[in-house]
Design a protein around this motif. Structure first.
Motif, PDB file in Angstrom:
ATOM      1  N   SER A   1     -13.056  71.274  40.619  1.00  0.00           N
ATOM      2  CA  SER A   1     -12.131  70.135  40.587  1.00  0.00           C
ATOM      3  C   SER A   1     -11.739  69.785  39.159  1.00  0.00           C
ATOM      4  O   SER A   1     -10.568  69.499  38.860  1.00  0.00           O
ATOM      5  CB  SER A   1     -12.775  68.920  41.264  1.00  0.00           C
ATOM      6  OG  SER A   1     -13.042  69.183  42.615  1.00  0.00           O
ATOM      7  N   GLU A   2     -12.711  69.815  38.266  1.00  0.00           N
ATOM      8  CA  GLU A   2     -12.439  69.507  36.864  1.00  0.00           C
ATOM      9  C   GLU A   2     -11.489  70.539  36.258  1.00  0.00           C
ATOM     10  O   GLU A   2     -10.561  70.194  35.521  1.00  0.00           O
ATOM     11  CB  GLU A   2     -13.751  69.483  36.091  1.00  0.00           C
ATOM     12  CG  GLU A   2     -13.591  69.129  34.622  1.00  0.00           C
ATOM     13  CD  GLU A   2     -14.920  69.161  33.878  1.00  0.00           C
ATOM     14  OE1 GLU A   2     -14.893  69.221  32.634  1.00  0.00           O
ATOM     15  OE2 GLU A   2     -15.971  69.128  34.551  1.00  0.00           O
TER      16      GLU A   2
ATOM     17  N   THR B   1      -7.137  63.632  33.184  1.00  0.00           N
ATOM     18  CA  THR B   1      -7.532  63.784  31.785  1.00  0.00           C
ATOM     19  C   THR B   1      -7.395  62.471  31.044  1.00  0.00           C
ATOM     20  O   THR B   1      -6.477  61.693  31.282  1.00  0.00           O
ATOM     21  CB  THR B   1      -6.654  64.849  31.092  1.00  0.00           C
ATOM     22  OG1 THR B   1      -5.285  64.447  31.216  1.00  0.00           O
ATOM     23  CG2 THR B   1      -6.862  66.192  31.707  1.00  0.00           C
TER      24      THR B   1
ATOM     25  N   THR C   1     -12.873  74.162  28.846  1.00  0.00           N
ATOM     26  CA  THR C   1     -13.773  73.012  28.965  1.00  0.00           C
ATOM     27  C   THR C   1     -14.020  72.428  27.581  1.00  0.00           C
ATOM     28  O   THR C   1     -13.858  73.088  26.557  1.00  0.00           O
ATOM     29  CB  THR C   1     -15.126  73.427  29.571  1.00  0.00           C
ATOM     30  OG1 THR C   1     -15.720  74.431  28.742  1.00  0.00           O
ATOM     31  CG2 THR C   1     -14.957  73.962  30.978  1.00  0.00           C
TER      32      THR C   1
ATOM     33  N   SER D   1      -7.992  70.035  37.668  1.00  0.00           N
ATOM     34  CA  SER D   1      -7.361  68.854  37.087  1.00  0.00           C
ATOM     35  C   SER D   1      -6.859  69.135  35.681  1.00  0.00           C
ATOM     36  O   SER D   1      -5.735  68.779  35.327  1.00  0.00           O
ATOM     37  CB  SER D   1      -8.362  67.692  37.073  1.00  0.00           C
ATOM     38  OG  SER D   1      -7.812  66.574  36.416  1.00  0.00           O
ATOM     39  N   LEU D   2      -7.671  69.780  34.886  1.00  0.00           N
ATOM     40  CA  LEU D   2      -7.277  70.055  33.505  1.00  0.00           C
ATOM     41  C   LEU D   2      -6.097  71.011  33.431  1.00  0.00           C
ATOM     42  O   LEU D   2      -5.158  70.802  32.662  1.00  0.00           O
ATOM     43  CB  LEU D   2      -8.468  70.627  32.731  1.00  0.00           C
ATOM     44  CG  LEU D   2      -8.214  70.929  31.263  1.00  0.00           C
ATOM     45  CD1 LEU D   2      -7.910  69.654  30.479  1.00  0.00           C
ATOM     46  CD2 LEU D   2      -9.411  71.653  30.638  1.00  0.00           C
TER      47      LEU D   2
ATOM     48  N   ASP E   1     -17.561  70.081  41.822  1.00  0.00           N
ATOM     49  CA  ASP E   1     -17.131  69.265  40.689  1.00  0.00           C
ATOM     50  C   ASP E   1     -16.502  70.124  39.593  1.00  0.00           C
ATOM     51  O   ASP E   1     -15.499  69.728  38.981  1.00  0.00           O
ATOM     52  CB  ASP E   1     -18.320  68.495  40.116  1.00  0.00           C
ATOM     53  CG  ASP E   1     -18.847  67.450  41.091  1.00  0.00           C
ATOM     54  OD1 ASP E   1     -18.104  67.092  42.030  1.00  0.00           O
ATOM     55  OD2 ASP E   1     -20.002  67.010  40.921  1.00  0.00           O
ATOM     56  N   HIS E   2     -17.106  71.261  39.335  1.00  0.00           N
ATOM     57  CA  HIS E   2     -16.594  72.102  38.249  1.00  0.00           C
ATOM     58  C   HIS E   2     -15.202  72.640  38.578  1.00  0.00           C
ATOM     59  O   HIS E   2     -14.313  72.640  37.729  1.00  0.00           O
ATOM     60  CB  HIS E   2     -17.547  73.271  37.998  1.00  0.00           C
ATOM     61  CG  HIS E   2     -17.205  74.054  36.776  1.00  0.00           C
ATOM     62  ND1 HIS E   2     -17.601  73.673  35.512  1.00  0.00           N
ATOM     63  CD2 HIS E   2     -16.476  75.183  36.619  1.00  0.00           C
ATOM     64  CE1 HIS E   2     -17.140  74.536  34.626  1.00  0.00           C
ATOM     65  NE2 HIS E   2     -16.460  75.462  35.283  1.00  0.00           N
TER      66      HIS E   2
ATOM     67  N   SER F   1      -3.589  64.717  37.493  1.00  0.00           N
ATOM     68  CA  SER F   1      -4.438  64.937  36.321  1.00  0.00           C
ATOM     69  C   SER F   1      -5.279  63.712  36.038  1.00  0.00           C
ATOM     70  O   SER F   1      -4.807  62.587  36.058  1.00  0.00           O
ATOM     71  CB  SER F   1      -3.568  65.265  35.102  1.00  0.00           C
ATOM     72  OG  SER F   1      -4.359  65.296  33.947  1.00  0.00           O
TER      73      SER F   1
END
Length: 1677
Positions: A243-244, A610, A197, A247-248, A240-241, A608
């Motif tokens: 998913s984030e 990002t 993160t 994605s990363l 959300d966490h 992604s």
């Protein structure tokens, strides 16, 4: 009485969890609260009861592990698995499977990267992968030196390995620099991937490289909980966490859906809650007292007079508010002035200590009780700032901290009963102690849990606490409980704690002790590294509620033993704690549920999201810099630029707003290629700084200031030995601390094959003639016969030999070739074997337990690598007309002796036997005859008495060689035996009983014999090498022993003592000749096809010889000269080769080219280390041809050859290692820097012998880039000639007249006087200054080298330092008015120059007078740049430059007028006298003041000085002190001998210790006597030298003069036995210690068998006596 609490309950955690998960929040809280009150004792909850998995996890994967593995192989996966859930097995299976592909792929190289956030995890995962796979695995982390590796080193690592285990920062750095290509990576594993993160390296790797790559590697992440932040998560936040994170990492979360399936394979603890009662005492009064103490301390701070800081800092006493006057302004002024004296780190520590201590004490008071709070104060006191620090302001702040804690300690002790130590055994204090607040109910419950543990051996419990102070205090508290003494306690904290972390090494040791059962209870903070592996933890107690979901999940997973338990401690009825636990459990379940409900079919991968990060990429290497890393790169670049006065160079930023956007202006230091750049528009100030730095990085790269790896060109990582595996050294190649094992090369001139020839051999003959300082002493000449011809300067030489009472000079000269037939060769070999073995070895050898005559064995004594003959020549008294008339008569007699001994040596009966009554030395039919008075019967012949004197004989029973002094009148074998052993009545009786020999001629007179002795190092004149100490050593070494012996036991020869005596000289002579042969051998290698440069072998030998050899010459002087030559030649090469390099780049490249690491590499590449002489000649280690060594030094290095490979296992930093001593194979340890020094010394030798041309050829041989092309000089001259100088022609002409030289190219002089701040020009003097610095350095060094040939290297270094200093050059610039021609546009610089000129106008040029006057560096630079310009103008003719500059720099310092800097002179003087110096600094306005203290035996001297900085102020204070010492007659650097006065019995202390009082005779005004604080010292190191070191450290700390020793030696013919030591000498040392303001203590240590051990004995007794007299407290182990 019983203390059992009837309300104590274990609450089933399962019920707690189910209600939280299934019921409405309000109902859950109410029901749980009711259950806390009513439920009976229970243990584990039913849905988590499971049996542990057995067997090898990696070899037999479980079903659920296979499921995770299959999913992870199909797609990028984030596996959410509990600790102990088989992550290692899954990752190993994946690495094995993908590794098979790597092995099959014969094309492009691919790598598997395993990333883990901590170094401890790197070690652990490296071992796991290495042990469970067949792939090539290596680990990487910062301490291994990877940050200094270059692209070649990384390429080597990539080619040799398949799996790289590393921290993410290492990978990020390597990718950014282009050392690793992202295209090479095929599989990346991210352990603890929840860290990915924000600014974590995981996130940066993915954003900067993964998502920009067209060929992305496979990703596998592992975590126990996807959430990282503190606190809890809502359902939406969980979603959300995750998913984030998906994605990363371009991956999908996966976990086993069925909880029952998970628990079937995963060990899960029985989870319970332990309840404790709320606190009954608030301790309000104590808290108020605590706050009052804190307020009082801060009041003291505001009212402290600066003058009171110093006396206050010297006593450990309390401060009282009413005693201190108020002066806030002075306090603030001192605080401001001290800001430059101590660091920000110190300031922060002092500022935060009291608030942090108060917070910790309050925490313990509220949560643990008064007793533990009392212990917490003690812990804080132990960790309080050091009140002994030099800085006055720091000491004052530290004393405030100590005062605060002592006040609190006193307050707490008043609140505790007198027997409070007994109260800590709370088993017997019960609820009464709880009610009084002395202990908390929470702590009491914890102790009851510990008491429930049955067997200590099986207990392994981790207790998680919120604060480190809790861990420390409870650990101490437990150790005082008698009923818990069977449990061993320790504590552990993670690496993220602020200011109180255990070192990683201690952390590992603590874990090992816990795992093996030495520690039962391990207290740990919640931030202990997640890499902690505790496989057999029976219980986990959460003493404080975890702060986050991740820590909650992780702490539960530590209980991983069969039937283990997890206990959560909760306060009965505490709604806040219940709410917190509710949220934690809910968040855990939510996170797991969201992970389960993610898409698991693998068919969809989320795109992604990002954000694109601006970056600049170098196409050639792939190196990149992103906007978020550009600022640090710009700072790094500026830090590597050349600087003046050690000023740190930094970029400056100026942000300004244009409408709604921001832009930033970046200003670089003047030495950068450009100074200003303005960045693009951006939405924030910080982003504008990033973008302008990104543009600057791009521009710096395009201009060549950053290389293709985006590193500053002056910071290219060296190709060092950082790749050493298994050993991380703090010292690099070429450093003093580093030691390396090296071999020795053979002297090829000594080898020969003539020993195997049957038809004789032809030799090159070298005659050795001797001349003694005593005319009456005669030495026979010898002949050295070699198969090879020596170089002329080796074969025609002289060697000086220093004996005890005389001096001998040996002349060696070549006398052509000489042929010996086979018989002569055999006789010569026999002669040499007899004498060298008889004198320096043994003529017998043990075979099958029996002694035999050496020369009758079949053992070969001749080595083809060491083949020569040393034969005596006929005496000059017997002229034969032949120049080389070998004494064949004597040689043949020795051959006869050898034949006689082969048949008649009595070595076989050395041990006496009972049945030897009839043993005879001659045949049994011999007839005993009477002595006729004229003829002596020897063992092999009859000799007239008059011919005995100086005859060399061999004893038949020992084979030892003697020379006869004379026959002793009135003696015979029946004379009384003269020895301490009285068992023998006579000599005949002695030989009969000792050897079984019955004498045939007992009536013959005894012969007085001079015994042979060992050879000595005669190359050193010990009379000049240490006075009496060396003289005593010499006397002991050469003391002659005589013996009496019956003649018939001696075998006579025709050799006299004039032939015998040179044998003792030959080892030293041959050693010197061998050394010269080695130097000549190296000279031939260097010359190669180019031929001889006429560098003498003696000069090369000097360059190969270190100070450790104790010779009259060493490499030190040549090294100093070679350093200057190397610096000059490399400077010319760099300056002329590339005109685009600025001064900073030139300096950096020169530093790399001439640094010790580079020279070491170049030297070892040429095996120079094998030629270096690094040890004093030891004659015992030397062996002649035909000699068998008896002083063996077996090799234990594991190398079979004489050469030692350059390998990390032959490198060490062991300080106790003996350097220089060789083993039998020639291996020896050597300081790494010695090789570098030798390279410089050889350059100096070639410069002395052949000038610059010879030095250039040597540097070419070493591959040092120093060549200069004539066209390069022409190019520089051409560029300078294009500059317009017409406007300044008149000024230049005036300057030329002052210098005394007219420039052909005026543009060079114009450049030399132009400062970098001059406006309107594109050149400055910096490049010429770089060149001129090296020119003046070599010119001055060469001048000093020639002018002072007898000056030692240290003084020569001082002369050069004084001559080429900036101050000296600045004086020349002022003296000749050169400074007025400096072109600059800098007003402040002009002011500095004017001030310096004015301040020096009325002062003489002495170092003392100019101490406070700091010369502007620009003046010295001006002189150097003019020298550089003149060198170019003269086409590199340094002789012309010196002709001009010698008068400019005159008078040049000489040994007669050399003045050391006052500080150094004072330090050397005090060191020699055993005094210590302390310094204090204070700042008044812009003036720095220094105070130096030196404690003499009877007075404390104070020296004061002031200046613009610390160095100048300290120098003036040193001048003051030197004057005071001189006034007391202390001017010599030698230690003043202190006499011992007679004392009466009244002054004699315990055990004969003399204590004589001294009086304080100081001229200083009487001061208030300060309270003496007894110092505490560490435990005494009992190893050799340890007591002395401990005593010396104590004296330095207290500023006592060093003790003196007087040693008494006792010798005996029978050995002394002291402990386990045995020796013929016994030493007793008397120690004398002067304690200022107290007196003198003298005592005598115990006897020891060596001198230094007697020093230790005396020092140890002194320490114990100091402790007895309460002068010191010695800590226990």
């Amino acid at each position: 009485m019983s203390t059992e609490n009837p309300k104590r309950h274990f609450i089933p955690f399962s019920s707690f969890v189910k209600r939280i998960w299934d019921a409405p929040n309000s109902i859950v809280r109410m029901e749980v609260q009711d259950e806390i009150t009513l439920n009976p004792l229970k243990r584990c909850f039913e849905d988590m009861d499971s049996k542990p998995q057995t067997g090898d996890e990696t070899s037999i994967p479980s079903e659920y592990e296979r499921k995770v593995y299959e999913v992870a192989m199909r797609r990028n996966t984030i596996a959410v698995l509990e600790n102990g859930a088989g992550k290692t097995s899954i990752q190993t299976m994946m690495i094995k499977e993908i590794g098979k592909t790597l092995k099959k792929n014969k094309g492009e190289k691919k790598l598997i990267i395993f990333l883990t956030p901590t170094v401890s995890l790197v070690h652990r995962q490296y071992e796991e992968i290495k042990s469970h796979t067949e792939l090539e695995v290596e680990e990487y982390y910062g301490a291994k030196g990877v940050d200094e590796w270059n692209v070649k080193t990384w390429e080597k690592e990539v080619n040799e390995h398949d799996v790289l285990v590393m921290t993410p920062q290492v990978l990020l750095n390597a990718l950014r620099k282009g050392f690793l290509s992202f295209q090479v990576l095929c599989f990346i594993i991210l352990d603890e991937c929840h860290f990915a993160t924000r600014k974590h390296p995981y996130a940066k790797i993915m954003k900067e490289f993964y998502h920009k790559s067209s060929n992305r590697p496979k990703i596998f992440g592992m975590t126990a909980s996807p959430g990282i932040r503190n606190g809890v998560f809502s359902n939406g936040e969980c979603q959300d966490h995750i998913s984030e994170l998906e994605s990363l990492l371009d991956s999908q979360v996966y976990t086993i859906e069925d909880r029952v399936e998970r628990k079937e394979f995963i060990l899960m603890a029985n989870q319970n809650s332990r309840l404790y009662d709320p606190a009954t005492s608030s301790n309000l009064e104590l808290k108020e007292e605590l706050e009052s103490s804190r307020s009082k301390v801060y009041t003291i701070e505001d009212r402290m007079e600066p003058k009171e800081f110093i006396p206050l800092a010297n006593q450990n006493c309390r401060l009282y508010d009413q005693d201190l006057p108020s002066n806030l302004e002075l306090k603030k002024k001192l605080e401001s002035s001290c800001s430059k004296v101590y660091t920000n780190e110190d300031r922060t520590k002092l500022k935060e200590f009291i608030p942090m201590a108060k917070q910790n004490i309050l925490f313990c008071l509220e949560n643990l009780g008064l007793l533990c709070a009392h212990e917490a104060v003690k812990v804080c006191l132990e960790n309080a700032p050091d009140v002994q620090k030099e800085c006055v302001f720091y000491r004052e702040g530290a004393l405030r901290c100590v005062y605060f804690l002592e006040e609190v300690l006193s307050t707490f002790e008043e609140s505790l009963p007198e027997d409070h130590e007994k109260l800590q055994d709370v088993r017997y204090s019960g609820l009464e102690a709880i009610a009084r607040g002395q202990i908390s109910s929470k702590l009491h419950e914890l102790l009851e849990i510990f008491r429930s543990f049955e067997k200590a051996r099986e207990v392994s419990c981790i207790i998680f606490v919120e604060r480190i102070i809790t861990a420390k205090v409870i650990e101490r508290f437990l150790k005082k409980n008698t009923d818990l003494s069977h449990l061993t306690v320790s504590w552990l904290t993670g690496s993220n704690s602020s200011g109180d972390e255990l070192a990683l090494k201690i952390q590992r040791e603590t874990l090992e002790s816990f795992q093996c059962g030495k520690v039962n209870l391990l207290f740990a903070t919640g931030n202990v590294e997640e890499g902690m592996q505790v496989p057999k933890c029976s219980s986990v107690i959460s003493f404080d509620i975890p702060e986050s979901v991740r820590r909650f999940v992780w702490s539960k997973s530590r209980a991983c033993q069969d039937d283990s338990q997890y206990i959560l401690m909760l306060e009965r009825g505490n709604k806040n704690q219940i709410d917190k636990m509710f949220n934690l459990v809910q968040s855990e379940y939510s996170m797991t549920d969201k992970a389960i409900t993610r898409d698991t079919d693998g068919s969809f991968t989320k795109a992604s999201a990002t954000k694109e990060v601006p970056a600049y990429i170098v196409e050639v290497t792939g190196a990149s810099v992103a906007a978020n890393s550009s600022i640090s790169l710009v700072h790094r670049y500026c830090d590597k630029l050349p600087r003046e006065n050690n000023v740190i160079l930094k970029p400056t930023f100026e942000c300004f707003q244009e409408g709604s956007f921001y832009r930033c202006k970046l200003v670089l230091p003047p030495s950068a290629p450009f100074q200003t750049i303005i960045g693009p528009e951006s939405g924030s100030r910080h982003l504008s700084k990033q973008l302008v730095c990104l543009d600057a990085c791009k521009k710096l790269h395009m201009m060549g200031a950053l290389n293709d790896h985006l590193l500053p060109v002056n910071e290219e990582p060296p190709q060092n030995d950082s790749t050493l595996k298994g050993k991380v050294l703090t010292s690099g190649a070429g450093t003093t601390k580093r030691k390396e094992l090296h071999g020795t090369t053979c002297v090829r001139k000594l080898s020969g094959n003539w020993g195997d020839k049957d038809d004789g051999a032809c030799f090159h003959a070298y005659k050795m003639e001797f001349s003694c300082s005593i005319a009456e002493v005669h030495y026979s000449s010898f002949l050295l016969l070699l198969e090879s011809k020596l170089d002329d300067d080796v074969g025609n030489n002289q060697v000086d030999l220093f004996l005890l009472k005389k001096f001998v000079r040996c002349f060696v000269s070549f006398h052509g070739e000489l042929y010996l037939d086979s018989q002569q060769v055999a006789k010569a070999k026999c002669f040499q074997e007899l004498f060298f073995n008889g004198l320096f070895g043994k003529l017998y050898v043990k075979l099958s337990g029996k002694k035999r005559f050496l020369l009758e064995t079949k053992e070969s004594l001749w080595d083809p690598l060491n083949m020569y003959l040393l034969l005596p020549l006929e005496s000059v008294d017997k002229p034969t007309g032949k120049p080389l008339d070998i004494n064949w008569t004597g040689i043949e007699s020795c051959v006869s002796v050898v034949e006689f001994l082969k048949k008649n040596a009595w070595l076989k009966i050395l041990e006496p036997k009972d049945d030897c009554e009839n043993s005879l030395i001659h045949s049994n039919d011999s007839v005993t005859t009477k002595f006729n008075g004229h003829v002596i019967e020897l063992a092999n012949k009859s000799v007239p008495v008059d011919s005995l004197k100086e005859m060399v004989v061999v004893a038949i029973h020992t084979c030892r060689i003697y020379s006869i002094v004379h026959a002793v009148d009135n003696t015979s074998a029946e004379s009384p035996f003269e020895a301490e052993d009285t068992n023998f009545l006579s000599y005949a009786d002695y030989f009969h009983k000792k050897y079984g020999i019955v004498l045939k001629h007992p009536e013959q007179p005894l012969l007085l014999l001079k015994q042979s002795h060992n050879s000595h190092n005669l190359l050193v004149d010990f009379s000049k090498e240490g006075g009496n100490k060396s003289k005593n050593k010499w006397t002991a070494g050469v003391e002659q022993q005589h013996a009496h012996m019956p003649p018939e036991l001696l075998v006579g020869t025709d050799i006299r003592t004039d032939i015998l005596k040179p044998f003792y000289l030959l080892p030293s002579i041959m050693h010197r000749l061998e050394s010269l042969m080695l130097a000549s051998q190296l000279r031939d290698e260097i010359a190669g096809p180019a031929g001889d440069l006429h560098i003498t072998s003696s000069l090369i030998l000097e360059a190969l010889t270190t100070l450790r050899c104790n010779e009259s010459f060493s490499m030190e002087r040549l090294e100093l000269l070679g350093d200057s030559v190397l610096k000059y030649t490399v400077s010319c090469h760099l300056f002329l080769k590339d005109s685009k390099l600025h001064e900073g780049q030139l300096s950096s490249r020169r530093s790399r080219a001439v640094c010790n690491a580079t020279l070491h590499k170049l030297g070892t590449n040429r095996t120079l280390q094998e030629y270096i002489r690094d040890c004093a000649f030891d004659p015992r280690q030397w062996t002649a041809s035909g000699q068998r060594s008896i002083w063996r030094s077996p090799c234990d290095h594991g190398v079979d050859t004489r050469e030692v490979p350059m390998d990390d296992k032959f490198v060490t930093e062991d300080e106790k290692l003996v350097v220089g001593k060789s083993c039998d194979k020639g291996h020896r340890w050597m300081g790494s820097k010695t090789v570098s020094d030798c390279v410089e010394a050889l350059i100096g030798a070639y410069y002395v012998g052949g000038g610059l041309n010879a030095a250039f050829q040597l540097m070419k041989w070493f591959s040092i880039g120093a060549e200069v092309e004539p066209s390069w000089v022409d190019d520089v001259i051409k560029t300078a000639s294009l500059r317009s100088y017409t406007p300044k022609a008149k000024d230049l002409k005036l300057l030329e007249s002052k210098i005394g030289y007219e420039f052909s190219v005026k543009g060079l002089l114009l450049e030399a006087i132009t400062h970098e701040h001059e406006q309107g020009v594109d050149y400055c003097y910096q490049r010429l200054e770089f060149l001129g610095d090296s020119v003046l350095d070599i010119l001055v060094t060469w001048h000093l080298y020639l002018s002072h040939p007898d000056v030692d290297p240290g003084e020569l270094t001082d002369l050069r330092a004084a001559s080429v200093s900036n101050d000296n050059f600045a004086i020349a610039a002022v003296k000749h008015n050169l400074y007025s021609h400096l072109q600059h546009g800098f007003s402040s610089l002009g002011s500095q120059i004017s001030e310096y000129v004015k301040s020096t106008s009325d002062l003489s040029k002495t170092s003392i007078l100019t101490q406070a006057i700091k010369a502007p560096k620009v003046l010295g630079d001006l002189v150097e740049s003019i020298a550089g310009a003149m060198l170019i103008d003269t086409n590199l003719d340094i002789n012309k430059v010196w002709k001009v500059f010698k008068p400019l720099l005159s008078p040049i310092v000489t040994p007669d007028n050399l003045e050391l800097p006052p500080c150094r002179e004072l330090i050397e003087l005090c060191d020699s006298l055993g005094y210590f110096i302390k310094v204090n600094y204070t700042l008044k306005g812009n003036t720095m003041n220094a105070e130096l203290k030196v404690q003499l035996e009877d007075v404390m001297l104070l020296g004061h000085g002031s200046g613009h900085d610390r160095k100048a102020a300290k120098g003036m204070a040193a001048v003051d002190l030197l004057k005071q010492l001189e006034g007391r007659g202390i001017v010599s650097s030698k230690r003043k001998k202190l006499g011992t006065n007679d004392v009466d019995d009244s002054s004699r202390g315990l055990d004969g210790i003399i204590i004589s009082q001294t009086h304080n005779q100081t001229s200083e005004p009487p001061q208030k006597k300060l309270k003496f604080v007894t110092p505490v010292m560490p435990p005494i190191n009992m190893n050799k030298g340890g007591p002395r070191s401990s005593l010396f450290d104590l004296c330095k700390r207290l500023q006592w003069p060093l003790p003196t020793f007087q040693t008494y030696e006792e010798k005996s013919k029978t050995p002394f036995i002291i402990g386990d030591k045995k020796g013929f000498n016994k030493f007793e040392s008397r120690i004398k210690l002067i304690i200022p303001d107290f007196g003198v203590i003298e005592l005598t240590g115990e006897g020891r068998t060596d001198k230094k051990a007697s020093f230790d004995s005396a020092a140890l007794l002194m320490l114990y006596e100091l402790e007895r007299q309460e002068k010191v407290i010695i800590s226990e182990e």
